[in-house]
Design a protein around this motif. Structure first.
Motif, PDB file in Angstrom:
ATOM      1  N   HIS A  71      11.516   4.125  -7.221  1.00 54.15           N
ATOM      2  CA  HIS A  71      12.386   3.700  -6.121  1.00 54.15           C
ATOM      3  C   HIS A  71      13.144   2.414  -6.441  1.00 54.15           C
ATOM      4  CE1 HIS A  71      13.659   3.031  -1.939  1.00 54.15           C
ATOM      5  NE2 HIS A  71      13.312   1.770  -2.128  1.00 54.15           N
ATOM      6  N   SER A  72      12.429   1.375  -6.851  1.00 54.02           N
ATOM      7  CA  SER A  72      13.095   0.084  -7.048  1.00 54.02           C
ATOM      8  C   SER A  72      13.986   0.077  -8.287  1.00 54.02           C
ATOM      9  CB  SER A  72      12.057  -1.043  -7.139  1.00 54.02           C
ATOM     10  OG  SER A  72      11.243  -0.871  -8.278  1.00 54.02           O
ATOM     11  N   LEU A  73      13.754   1.010  -9.222  1.00 52.06           N
ATOM     12  CA  LEU A  73      14.604   1.070 -10.412  1.00 52.06           C
ATOM     13  C   LEU A  73      15.996   1.604 -10.091  1.00 52.06           C
ATOM     14  CD1 LEU A  73      12.183   2.373 -13.203  1.00 52.06           C
ATOM     15  CD2 LEU A  73      12.918   0.036 -12.746  1.00 52.06           C
ATOM     16  N   LEU A  74      16.113   2.273  -8.950  1.00 56.59           N
ATOM     17  CA  LEU A  74      17.415   2.796  -8.544  1.00 56.59           C
ATOM     18  C   LEU A  74      18.302   1.700  -7.968  1.00 56.59           C
ATOM     19  CD1 LEU A  74      16.193   6.098  -6.824  1.00 56.59           C
ATOM     20  CD2 LEU A  74      16.996   5.785  -9.170  1.00 56.59           C
ATOM     21  N   ASP A  75      17.704   0.558  -7.678  1.00 53.51           N
ATOM     22  CA  ASP A  75      18.454  -0.576  -7.147  1.00 53.51           C
ATOM     23  C   ASP A  75      19.243  -1.225  -8.290  1.00 53.51           C
ATOM     24  OD1 ASP A  75      19.361  -2.956  -6.093  1.00 53.51           O
ATOM     25  OD2 ASP A  75      17.500  -3.419  -5.033  1.00 53.51           O
ATOM     26  N   PRO A  76      20.551  -1.429  -8.131  1.00 54.88           N
ATOM     27  CA  PRO A  76      21.349  -2.072  -9.187  1.00 54.88           C
ATOM     28  C   PRO A  76      20.782  -3.419  -9.624  1.00 54.88           C
ATOM     29  CG  PRO A  76      22.783  -1.182  -7.491  1.00 54.88           C
ATOM     30  CD  PRO A  76      21.386  -1.016  -6.987  1.00 54.88           C
TER      31      PRO A  76
ATOM     32  N   ARG B  72      14.899  -4.712 -15.886  1.00 56.38           N
ATOM     33  CA  ARG B  72      13.922  -3.642 -15.740  1.00 56.38           C
ATOM     34  C   ARG B  72      14.614  -2.296 -15.932  1.00 56.38           C
ATOM     35  NH1 ARG B  72      10.027  -4.168 -10.671  1.00 56.38           N
ATOM     36  NH2 ARG B  72      11.966  -3.960  -9.531  1.00 56.38           N
ATOM     37  N   ARG B  73      14.028  -1.448 -16.717  1.00 56.78           N
ATOM     38  CA  ARG B  73      14.610  -0.132 -16.939  1.00 56.78           C
ATOM     39  C   ARG B  73      13.486   0.849 -17.245  1.00 56.78           C
ATOM     40  NH1 ARG B  73      14.265   1.669 -21.996  1.00 56.78           N
ATOM     41  NH2 ARG B  73      13.919   0.195 -23.716  1.00 56.78           N
ATOM     42  N   LYS B  74      13.791   2.138 -17.138  1.00 56.87           N
ATOM     43  CA  LYS B  74      12.806   3.143 -17.490  1.00 56.87           C
ATOM     44  C   LYS B  74      12.861   3.402 -18.992  1.00 56.87           C
ATOM     45  CE  LYS B  74      13.337   7.419 -16.404  1.00 56.87           C
ATOM     46  NZ  LYS B  74      13.374   8.552 -15.485  1.00 56.87           N
ATOM     47  N   ALA B  75      11.873   4.118 -19.478  1.00 58.65           N
ATOM     48  CA  ALA B  75      11.816   4.426 -20.902  1.00 58.65           C
ATOM     49  C   ALA B  75      12.908   5.425 -21.266  1.00 58.65           C
ATOM     50  CB  ALA B  75      10.442   4.989 -21.254  1.00 58.65           C
TER      51      ALA B  75
ATOM     52  N   ARG C  73       2.366   3.427 -17.303  1.00 60.62           N
ATOM     53  CA  ARG C  73       1.261   2.769 -16.590  1.00 60.62           C
ATOM     54  C   ARG C  73       1.784   1.967 -15.392  1.00 60.62           C
ATOM     55  NH1 ARG C  73      -3.737   2.551 -19.062  1.00 60.62           N
ATOM     56  NH2 ARG C  73      -3.825   3.432 -21.167  1.00 60.62           N
ATOM     57  N   ALA C  74       2.879   1.278 -15.599  1.00 61.82           N
ATOM     58  CA  ALA C  74       3.456   0.521 -14.484  1.00 61.82           C
ATOM     59  C   ALA C  74       3.903   1.466 -13.372  1.00 61.82           C
ATOM     60  CB  ALA C  74       4.639  -0.315 -14.982  1.00 61.82           C
ATOM     61  N   LYS C  75       4.466   2.589 -13.749  1.00 58.65           N
ATOM     62  CA  LYS C  75       5.039   3.526 -12.779  1.00 58.65           C
ATOM     63  C   LYS C  75       3.972   4.233 -11.944  1.00 58.65           C
ATOM     64  CE  LYS C  75       7.999   7.706 -12.722  1.00 58.65           C
ATOM     65  NZ  LYS C  75       8.832   8.595 -13.576  1.00 58.65           N
TER      66      LYS C  75
ATOM     67  N   ALA D   7       4.360   0.151  -9.639  1.00 62.18           N
ATOM     68  CA  ALA D   7       5.211  -1.042  -9.640  1.00 62.18           C
ATOM     69  C   ALA D   7       6.585  -0.799  -9.029  1.00 62.18           C
ATOM     70  CB  ALA D   7       5.371  -1.557 -11.070  1.00 62.18           C
ATOM     71  N   PHE D   8       7.039   0.467  -8.986  1.00 63.62           N
ATOM     72  CA  PHE D   8       8.405   0.735  -8.548  1.00 63.62           C
ATOM     73  C   PHE D   8       8.463   1.496  -7.228  1.00 63.62           C
ATOM     74  CE2 PHE D   8       8.230   1.255 -13.303  1.00 63.62           C
ATOM     75  CZ  PHE D   8       8.550  -0.061 -13.573  1.00 63.62           C
ATOM     76  N   VAL D   9       7.307   1.749  -6.624  1.00 67.88           N
ATOM     77  CA  VAL D   9       7.267   2.475  -5.344  1.00 67.88           C
ATOM     78  C   VAL D   9       7.765   1.576  -4.223  1.00 67.88           C
ATOM     79  CG1 VAL D   9       5.695   3.506  -3.650  1.00 67.88           C
ATOM     80  CG2 VAL D   9       5.419   4.027  -6.070  1.00 67.88           C
ATOM     81  N   HIS D  10       8.453   2.177  -3.250  1.00 69.10           N
ATOM     82  CA  HIS D  10       8.942   1.416  -2.089  1.00 69.10           C
ATOM     83  C   HIS D  10       7.762   0.815  -1.338  1.00 69.10           C
ATOM     84  CE1 HIS D  10      11.155   0.236   1.450  1.00 69.10           C
ATOM     85  NE2 HIS D  10      10.432   1.043   2.209  1.00 69.10           N
ATOM     86  N   ARG D  11       7.807  -0.460  -1.092  1.00 67.23           N
ATOM     87  CA  ARG D  11       6.720  -1.152  -0.404  1.00 67.23           C
ATOM     88  C   ARG D  11       7.040  -1.296   1.071  1.00 67.23           C
ATOM     89  NH1 ARG D  11       2.443  -0.784  -3.759  1.00 67.23           N
ATOM     90  NH2 ARG D  11       3.027  -1.346  -5.875  1.00 67.23           N
TER      91      ARG D  11
END
Length: 645
Positions: free
Chosen positions: A78-83, A90-93, A108-110, A115-119
């Motif tokens: 979710h948070s990786l989609l934020d510009p 931060r980027r995905k593999a 592992r972070a994902k 780490a990137f889930v909407h809180r």
């Protein structure tokens, strides 16, 4: 025909083309390399299945496909989609990244750290938040919107939530509405098809009342999934639930263990409380999944290009929600050969049937043995190889004593820290508990062992030259080069591979000694063994200093140096030593070094705050190091004694 082979599909984690695996509980498709990381996380994090080579219940596969096609991956990123994430670096593999550390850290972070889930906004009462989420889930499952429900589950909604006003669970609601894919998703997250609502009805009852016969049949299958999977593992058949057959108990002549230890183990299994028995059955289910997935993994890899960092998973990964003793018990299941493991599975199936049908357990020892004797008369039992023990002990001296008195995995379920019933269960628990000394005490003990070993080495070195002259030995026939077996030849036998004499380096599983190798009485020179032991001891001391100073990033390089030293020391000995004590010490040495590497790799994420299970990892690392030092010392002592004779 499934849509899963569309060319447009990419790996959810690195965007590589044509993913061939699925993470069932995450609703994503993943490539081979990323799958290797998923598997190392454990089933509590990611449940993986091969899209083509693993049997799939059709609606389960349809559920995963639906989630994947409807953007379930955006839940975990979710948070990786934020510009702003791109701006922060931060980027995905990506497909070109190395598996370790790049892809592994991201995965592992994902999934492990989320780490990137909407809180959700912070609230004082977390339980109220979970309750609100669960109520939303309760309402959402009547619709076909799977990704909404997965998002709620990712945030903490409970699949087995019992709605206080409605008097039922989300699975009751989904079953009444005929939402079979929602039922699949809820079951993956732990929903129980046998739960009764306030009227005493189960989800199966509501599915049948609504005319949703396919759903009703599937819910019955889910209810018996554990025992069905165990039976299918042994005999390739599943019960006919439609006609009221809910259990298959294979009686396999070549797999049943009728030893006295097996009989005692069966009796102890039957004496476990329902809670502990369920835990044992769940752990064995996870081990079956690990073994079957290993077989698929080995059968589908391109062995000519397969890199060592994407390998089989040697034993069940640590689940931080379980106690340390239970985790160690789970890992020891991997040490069982096919014969022992099949015996355990049959015992679990038999007792599961007995418990569900409410059959009383006779207190008569004769009755238990009569059952086993009856099976023995019906089937000719193949003679076992008497040259090696059925069970290879790879733990401490205390654990070895325990294994001599409490057989196989039935005792493992006595390991959980909240045991409360039965004198046998408590006794077994205390024996194991006493064998697992706290980390700091183990560090000090190991330091003392190393100091004593260093003193002994200095004394032995003075004798080494004289002994060398007296005991010049011919070339060793211990050809211990890595990968001396064609990997393609191992795929069908990996389920049964447990006895490890030597292991192939860089994370591969312990290899099996060739059955036709003649035992050899030849031992290496004392001087050579001492020299290699010194290298092992030095590297272990470095590892212990890292443990004392909490330098977790030093674990992996230390373990690799230990791995090299152990491999070189094992190569000094013949492939099949004649001496039982040498064989036992070599098994302890090599398997402990292998487990050490596997434990150290769990520190790879490298986040500023260590993962919650870092203390457990450190404890396991220290235990492995202790076993290596002890085995090396045993080999020095044995070699010196034999060469003096």
């Amino acid at each position: 025909m499934s849509k899963r082979l569309r060319s447009s599909e990419v790996c959810a984690d690195c965007s590589g083309p044509d993913p061939s695996w699925a993470s069932v509980n995450r609703g994503t498709f993943i490539c081979d390399e990323c799958c290797s990381v998923h598997r190392s996380l454990g089933r509590h994090i990611s449940q993986v299945r091969h899209l083509k080579h693993t049997p799939w219940p059709p609606t389960l596969l349809q559920m995963v496909e639906t989630l994947y096609n409807n953007g379930a991956n955006s839940i975990w990123e979710h948070s990786l989609l934020d510009p702003a994430s791109i701006m922060s670096g931060r980027r995905k593999a990506n497909p070109q990244d190395k598996v370790h550390p790049n892809k592994a850290e991201f995965i592992r972070a994902k999934y492990q750290m989320l780490a990137f889930v909407h809180r959700l906004p912070c609230r004082d009462d977390d339980s109220m938040t979970a309750k609100d989420l669960s109520k939303q889930l309760h309402s959402s499952v009547r619709t076909g919107n799977l990704e909404t429900c997965l998002r709620l589950l990712s945030l903490g909604a409970q699949a087995n939530f019992f709605h206080p006003e409605k008097g039922n669970t989300p699975l009751h609601v989904a079953s009444k509405a005929g939402q079979i894919l929602q039922a699949e998703l809820l079951a993956v997250y732990g929903a129980d098809p046998g739960t009764q609502d306030s009227s005493g009805k189960t989800p199966v009852d509501y599915a049948r009342q609504g005319g949703h016969h396919e759903l009703a049949e599937r819910l019955v299958e889910i209810q018996y999934e554990l025992t069905d999977r165990l039976a299918f593992y042994l005999c390739g058949r599943k019960p006919d639930h439609k006609n009221g057959q809910h259990f298959i108990i294979p009686q396999m002549a070549d797999s049943l263990d009728l030893s006295e230890l097996a009989k005692a183990a069966k009796k102890k299994l039957q004496s476990l409380s329902n809670h502990l028995f369920e835990e044992l059955a769940m752990d064995v289910y996870d081990e079956v999944d690990r073994r079957e997935t290993d077989a698929v993994w080995l059968a589908t890899q391109n062995h000519s290009t397969l890199v060592t960092e994407t390998t089989v998973v040697p034993f069940l990964p640590v689940n931080p929600e379980y106690s340390s003793t239970r985790n160690q018990g789970r890992q020891k299941l991997a040490r069982f050969n096919a014969h022992e493991f099949a015996t355990l599975v049959i015992d679990i199936l038999s007792d599961a049937k007995r418990r569900q049908q409410g059959s009383p357990l006779s207190g008569s020892k004769d009755n238990v043995e009569l059952i086993l004797k009856t099976i023995s008369n019906q089937h000719s039992i193949e003679s076992q190889d008497n040259d090696q023990p059925d069970y290879d002990s790879v733990a401490s001296d205390e654990d070895t004593d325990l294994e001599a008195t409490a057989s196989k995995a039935n005792r493992q379920k006595s390991l959980d820290s909240d045991l409360s019933d039965g004198p046998v269960t408590v006794q077994e628990f205390m024996e194991v508990k006493n064998a697992l000394v706290a980390s700091e005490a183990k560090i000090q003990q190991l330091m003392k062992v190393n100091n004593n070993l260093s003193d002994e080495l200095r004394i032995m070195q003075k004798k080494a030259s004289r002994l060398e002259k007296q005991n010049s030995t011919p070339e060793s026939d211990y050809d211990n080069t890595p990968n001396d077996t064609d990997p393609d030849d191992t795929g069908s036998s990996r389920k049964g591979r447990q006895r490890s004499m030597v292991w192939q380096g860089d994370g591969s599983v312990p290899d099996t000694v060739e059955p036709h190798t003649a035992p050899s009485p030849i031992l290496p020179s004392t001087e050579d063994v001492i020299r290699k032991t010194e290298q092992i001891t030095k590297n272990i001391q470095e590892l212990l200093r890292a443990a004392q100073e909490n330098k977790h990033d030093s674990y992996i390089p230390c373990s690799e140096r230990i791995h090299v030293a152990v491999t070189e020391m094992a190569a000094l000995f013949p492939k099949k030593p004649k001496s039982d004590t040498v064989r036992t010490s070599l098994r302890l040495l090599t398997s402990s070094a292998y487990r050490l590497q596997s434990e150290c790799k769990k520190t790879l994420p490298g986040d500023p705050g260590p993962p919650t299970d870092i203390q457990l990892v450190t404890q396991q690392v220290i235990q492995c190091a202790y076993d290596i030092a002890k085995a090396a010392k045993q080999l020095v002592t044995i070699t010196t004694k034999e060469n003096n004779n």
